[in-house]
Scaffold this motif. Sequence first.
Motif, PDB file in Angstrom:
ATOM      1  N   ARG A 305      27.608 -66.201 -13.076  1.00 14.30           N
ATOM      2  CA  ARG A 305      26.901 -65.022 -12.683  1.00 14.30           C
ATOM      3  C   ARG A 305      26.129 -65.420 -11.310  1.00 14.30           C
ATOM      4  O   ARG A 305      25.820 -64.480 -10.627  1.00 14.30           O
ATOM      5  CB  ARG A 305      25.697 -64.661 -13.717  1.00 14.30           C
ATOM      6  CG  ARG A 305      26.367 -63.853 -15.026  1.00 14.30           C
ATOM      7  CD  ARG A 305      25.388 -63.752 -16.101  1.00 14.30           C
ATOM      8  NE  ARG A 305      24.072 -62.970 -15.458  1.00 14.30           N
ATOM      9  CZ  ARG A 305      24.070 -61.657 -15.533  1.00 14.30           C
ATOM     10  NH1 ARG A 305      25.208 -61.033 -16.264  1.00 14.30           N
ATOM     11  NH2 ARG A 305      23.018 -61.039 -15.094  1.00 14.30           N
ATOM     12  N   PHE A 308      28.440 -64.921  -8.475  1.00 17.15           N
ATOM     13  CA  PHE A 308      28.555 -63.627  -8.358  1.00 17.15           C
ATOM     14  C   PHE A 308      27.446 -63.016  -7.870  1.00 17.15           C
ATOM     15  O   PHE A 308      27.681 -61.606  -7.552  1.00 17.15           O
ATOM     16  CB  PHE A 308      29.331 -62.857  -9.662  1.00 17.15           C
ATOM     17  CG  PHE A 308      29.440 -61.541  -9.458  1.00 17.15           C
ATOM     18  CD1 PHE A 308      30.700 -61.066  -8.628  1.00 17.15           C
ATOM     19  CD2 PHE A 308      28.997 -60.298 -10.129  1.00 17.15           C
ATOM     20  CE1 PHE A 308      30.890 -59.940  -8.551  1.00 17.15           C
ATOM     21  CE2 PHE A 308      29.456 -58.956  -9.945  1.00 17.15           C
ATOM     22  CZ  PHE A 308      30.326 -58.844  -9.057  1.00 17.15           C
ATOM     23  N   ALA A 310      24.754 -62.149  -9.458  1.00 16.93           N
ATOM     24  CA  ALA A 310      24.299 -61.362 -10.416  1.00 16.93           C
ATOM     25  C   ALA A 310      22.776 -61.985 -10.851  1.00 16.93           C
ATOM     26  O   ALA A 310      21.914 -61.314 -11.388  1.00 16.93           O
ATOM     27  CB  ALA A 310      25.005 -61.082 -11.678  1.00 16.93           C
ATOM     28  N   ASP A 311      22.633 -63.272 -10.849  1.00 21.68           N
ATOM     29  CA  ASP A 311      21.585 -64.024 -11.014  1.00 21.68           C
ATOM     30  C   ASP A 311      21.272 -64.892  -9.818  1.00 21.68           C
ATOM     31  O   ASP A 311      22.063 -65.142  -8.998  1.00 21.68           O
ATOM     32  CB  ASP A 311      21.803 -65.064 -12.119  1.00 21.68           C
ATOM     33  CG  ASP A 311      21.727 -64.275 -13.625  1.00 21.68           C
ATOM     34  OD1 ASP A 311      21.242 -63.361 -13.570  1.00 21.68           O
ATOM     35  OD2 ASP A 311      22.401 -64.935 -14.452  1.00 21.68           O
ATOM     36  N   PRO A 330      25.365 -58.713  -6.338  1.00 18.47           N
ATOM     37  CA  PRO A 330      26.819 -58.586  -6.558  1.00 18.47           C
ATOM     38  C   PRO A 330      27.593 -58.001  -5.478  1.00 18.47           C
ATOM     39  O   PRO A 330      28.842 -58.060  -5.240  1.00 18.47           O
ATOM     40  CB  PRO A 330      27.012 -57.724  -7.773  1.00 18.47           C
ATOM     41  CG  PRO A 330      25.782 -57.933  -8.559  1.00 18.47           C
ATOM     42  CD  PRO A 330      24.605 -58.410  -7.593  1.00 18.47           C
ATOM     43  N   GLN A 331      26.829 -56.945  -4.686  1.00 20.07           N
ATOM     44  CA  GLN A 331      27.275 -56.349  -3.658  1.00 20.07           C
ATOM     45  C   GLN A 331      27.891 -57.482  -2.438  1.00 20.07           C
ATOM     46  O   GLN A 331      28.912 -57.149  -1.798  1.00 20.07           O
ATOM     47  CB  GLN A 331      26.448 -55.533  -2.980  1.00 20.07           C
ATOM     48  CG  GLN A 331      25.984 -54.319  -3.621  1.00 20.07           C
ATOM     49  CD  GLN A 331      24.671 -53.640  -3.374  1.00 20.07           C
ATOM     50  OE1 GLN A 331      23.608 -54.129  -3.813  1.00 20.07           O
ATOM     51  NE2 GLN A 331      24.508 -52.586  -2.501  1.00 20.07           N
TER      52      GLN A 331
END
Lengths: 507, 343
Positions: A305, A308, A310-311, A330-331
């Motif tokens: 995560r 990626f 996300a965190d 994430p973008q």
Amino acid sequence: MKPLLRMSLISKRFPGVQALDDASLEVLPGEIHALLGENGAGKSTLIKILSGAQQPDSGTIEFGGQSVTFVSPHDAQRRGIVTIYQEFTLTPNMTIAENVFIGREPGLGVFVDWRKMASETRAITKRLGLELQPMSIVRGLSVAEQQMVEIARALSMKSRLIVMDEPTSALSSAEVEKLFRIIRELKAHGLSIIFVTHRLEEVMQICDRYTVLRDGRLVGSGAIANTTIDGIIRLMVGRQVNALFAHREKTPAGDVVLAVEGLNRRGNAQDQNASVLADVGFEVHRGEILGVAGLVGAGRTEMARVVFGADPFDSGRVFVDGRQVRIRSPQDAIRHGIGLVPEDRKQQALFLALAVRVNLSMASHQRIMRWGVFMDETAERAMVEEFRKRLNIRMASPEQLIASLSGGNQQKVTLARWLALRPKVLIVDEPTRGIDIVAKVEVHNLLFEMARSGIAVVAISSELPEVLAISDRIIAMREGRISGEIKGENATEEVLLSMMTLSAKAA
Amino acid sequence: MTESVHSEAQAPAKTDVFGFLARFAPLIFLIVLMTGFAIGEPRFLTPLNLFNILRQVSIYGLLAVGMTFVILTAGIDLSIGSLVAFAGLVAAAVSKGGVSNRFTVGAGQEAASYGWYLAALAAIGVGLAGGFLQGFAITRLKVPPFVVTLGGMSAFRGGALLFAAGGPISGFEPNFVWMGQGRVLGEVPVPVVIFVAFAVLAHVVLRYTRYGRQIYAVGGNPEAARLSGLNVRAVITSVYVIMGFFAGLGAFVLAARLNSAEAVAGTGYELTVIASVVIGGTSLFGGVGTIFGTVIGTILIGVLLNGLVLMNVSAYVQQIIIGIIIVLAVAFDTFAKSRRRVG
């Protein structure tokens, strides 16, 4: 000695899985008993049956010489069996005393006798040798202290058997020592403990006897004094490698696509200072499948995560194609060609109320737009049709709600969502969780095909046979660190298990 | 294997029958209701009466179109009634030629007017700003929409009362008033034209654009939307801005229709508008709903209220009925949601 607990020939079936298959467990009075097995071996189910949270399909339980059936956790607790789960069941805004006596508050009618509650709580904590104020609020306690409150609650219920599910997974080594001192204290008072853990060193240190489950069956049981760590690992693994797992020609790996250096992240939901990721670093090459092994909570998903976007993370560097990149969402990750298939399909990947077509194209809208604003549904349908054929997605129509597909086909749609984006790196977290064996093989073949086409695949899995079958190279994680790396052809379940479970100094 | 193929083939058929009913239940209910009124009152089905009902619902309708965007993201906006009052007063003041001479009465003010289009822009500007502030508070300060817009409901009403300083602002130039009271093509009221035009535009946006897709995705599963690379915060902020736009537009049309703006305008609109959207099949849980449904829901509530007025039912009882309708519509939605999960 007559056993305190005898569970015989317990079977339990869930849709698609035989969780327990005539499993048995015997615990003697006043002993510390290790319940061991890989993820999915049936330990959790056996505990849930023992604690009354689930009912067996067949089998018998004898406790204290009597035949018993538990239809609820309350039933089991009344008999003296208390289970302390990994996620605590304390009420954080209440005092220690209230938590210890929750549902059984001493008093008259609707009024609680606070003084009695506090003094009894103090008596129990003193017996455990703890410095805890009965009237302090649970929220402010450390994880270790909260665990002690759970144990105090178990003692206040006059229990004779305490089941501890991974009690040491969130503790520091000093806290583990303290816990062990208390467990020995309980044993000296004649209580029995069932100790569920993956840490075999701790088993050797504190347990008297062990039971090993594999695929829902009892495969071995005996005295710790008569065995070794290696002996236990052999029992845990000792299966025929599943013939259904596909094999493939290993192709030489290309350049490094993704490199991660010194990734650190502190703080989880329970503890702000817990080290979630510590100095994590690895590389993935073009066309390579990198397997990531580790126990639940080892930091594999957290690592995925963070990479990626996300965190958030505290420090560390990420390189794509040799250039350092900043990934804060994430973008950003998608812009740099990184995709993630998350571990929880329903919660994190699927839009259950939307059509298969809409679900599939969700990450690649840019590819099927007209004039920068409108969706080109003709192009979108063509894309869905292309992936339906390529991935053998079984569906009645692209307009069908994704909720009505089987788990395996839902997972193929999720994979297609990322393939449509033509990523450089695809991280897949538990790619075959909850899908049937045929779909599983199809997903594996798809991962191979992705690697052949030049994608760098990072595959996280809790199933060791799966990691072994699909990976060119494997890294193991333990307590937020990379604890080992090995080439796929040299790896065995034994080696991986020791990398996942033994601390660095012991390995 | 055979079994799983079998169940997969059956599941969509079942869902579709239920989905069909869920989608067209409001329309069927509307037709039944209108048939009943038509039998009871022959003049009900005349074009003139139907256009009157439409004119009555067109302001609710504009607001409901904006509210559909908000509710599709599982949000809610309770502030719209207050925002309508505030934006309407600002439009009125602009029409009167500025804040200083906003209370001048009667004709002869045309000379001082800034014109209806500037008044409309001012109302919409106020709406956009109010919507953006609330969207910002929801996505950046992470305050739940219910709380933010409850605060907005109070703050915008306070702003309107301050601005009005006690009295209504009345008597606008004829072009302004025409936007609310005029008719085109003989009988079609101007507000109805505005409502239909923006409903069609909103339908196109939600159904055919990438942005529309993103709204359904964010409302259906925000975490999955984020992990698919969507800018969830921007999407959520934007729906409150869109709601603000429609509040401003609605305020302008309302002021034009009444030829007056006052601080207590729009009181209680939020409930009627939310009821219209929900009864039109948009799920308060987010991710499910259409503009078509919202239009039907709006007309349904308009016809119902119109019919109750004809039957001499008191305004208090009407409020009770709207309250019951909103609860029943959500109960139906919860049931529909549990059906969706089964699949």
